[in-house]
Scaffold this motif. Structure first.
Motif, PDB file in Angstrom:
ATOM      1  N   SER A   1      -9.276  -0.845   0.950  1.00 41.26           N
ATOM      2  CA  SER A   1      -9.151  -0.425  -0.441  1.00 41.26           C
ATOM      3  C   SER A   1      -8.061   0.622  -0.624  1.00 41.26           C
ATOM      4  O   SER A   1      -7.696   0.941  -1.751  1.00 41.26           O
ATOM      5  N   GLU A   2      -7.543   1.155   0.473  1.00 44.28           N
ATOM      6  CA  GLU A   2      -6.571   2.247   0.402  1.00 44.28           C
ATOM      7  C   GLU A   2      -5.767   2.277   1.689  1.00 44.28           C
ATOM      8  O   GLU A   2      -6.273   1.938   2.751  1.00 44.28           O
TER       9      GLU A   2
ATOM     10  N   ARG B   1      -2.247   4.759   3.195  1.00 45.45           N
ATOM     11  CA  ARG B   1      -1.105   5.651   2.969  1.00 45.45           C
ATOM     12  C   ARG B   1      -0.585   6.161   4.306  1.00 45.45           C
ATOM     13  O   ARG B   1      -1.356   6.454   5.219  1.00 45.45           O
TER      14      ARG B   1
ATOM     15  N   ARG C   1     -12.315   5.310  -1.587  1.00 41.23           N
ATOM     16  CA  ARG C   1     -10.940   5.675  -1.950  1.00 41.23           C
ATOM     17  C   ARG C   1     -10.641   7.061  -1.430  1.00 41.23           C
ATOM     18  O   ARG C   1     -11.534   7.861  -1.173  1.00 41.23           O
TER      19      ARG C   1
ATOM     20  N   LEU D   1       0.828  -1.201   0.000  1.00 48.88           N
ATOM     21  CA  LEU D   1       0.000   0.000   0.000  1.00 48.88           C
ATOM     22  C   LEU D   1       0.864   1.252   0.000  1.00 48.88           C
ATOM     23  O   LEU D   1       0.569   2.204  -0.701  1.00 48.88           O
TER      24      LEU D   1
ATOM     25  N   CYS E   1     -13.399   6.039   5.176  1.00 45.56           N
ATOM     26  CA  CYS E   1     -11.974   6.305   5.342  1.00 45.56           C
ATOM     27  C   CYS E   1     -11.709   6.701   6.789  1.00 45.56           C
ATOM     28  O   CYS E   1     -12.585   7.254   7.464  1.00 45.56           O
TER      29      CYS E   1
END
Length: 170
Positions: A93-94, A96, A137, A51, A117
């Motif tokens: 799905s994401e 960071r 996302r 990721l 999120c």
């Protein structure tokens, strides 16, 4: 590279590459590889899909697609891998790193819930929602205060981390 790889993540200094291998030989939970740009051979770090790399390139953030999914940190040097979630989300799905290297921005969904999120501090892994449900996302500003998220309908919103009202991206 290999028979089915992707999701390359390049370190901020351009010296390291994390690669996900989804090929048959990788297994059902995929394989995570690390390659330095100096031509040295790739190293296998463990299961999962890359990721992100931490700002100092000491850790790879990975999603292991088990049920529920696992969010892992793999060291790029000496050290032990560590799981950083508590199984709250069934899928990611994401993911960071924030620039402080101590928090991450993730998107995913809990069982029976719409995707959302979150920001997660690595030392105290509670999830803090960012924006409304129904977003799958996102990306976060370099200073870690302004995520832009995408609703499953395609609409994009700026959702400030500090609790202000989300606003549509025009």
């Amino acid at each position: 590279w290999l028979d089915s790889s992707g999701s390359p993540v390049i370190s901020r200094d351009g010296g390291t590459l994390a690669i996900s291998d989804w090929g048959r030989s990788a297994g059902s939970n995929y394989a995570l590889l690390l390659r330095k740009m100096d031509g040295s051979p790739a190293l296998s770090l463990g299961e999962g899909s890359a990721l992100d790399l931490s700002p100092d390139a000491r850790w790879v953030l990975a999603n292991v697609p088990t049920k529920p999914a696992k969010l892992m940190l793999y060291p790029t040097g000496p050290g032990e891998p560590r799981r950083i979630d508590n199984g709250e989300l069934e899928a990611y799905s994401e993911g960071r790193f924030l620039d402080d290297g101590k928090s991450i921005f993730v998107c995913g969904n809990a069982v029976g819930k719409a995707p959302q999120c979150y920001v997660r501090t690595l030392d105290a892994p509670a999830l803090h929602p960012v924006g409304p449900e129904g977003v799958d996302r996102g990306a976060i500003s370099p200073d870690g205060t302004q995520p832009i998220v995408r609703r499953v309908t395609g609409e994009q919103l700026v959702c400030p981390v500090r609790g202000r009202t989300p606003r549509a991206v025009t």
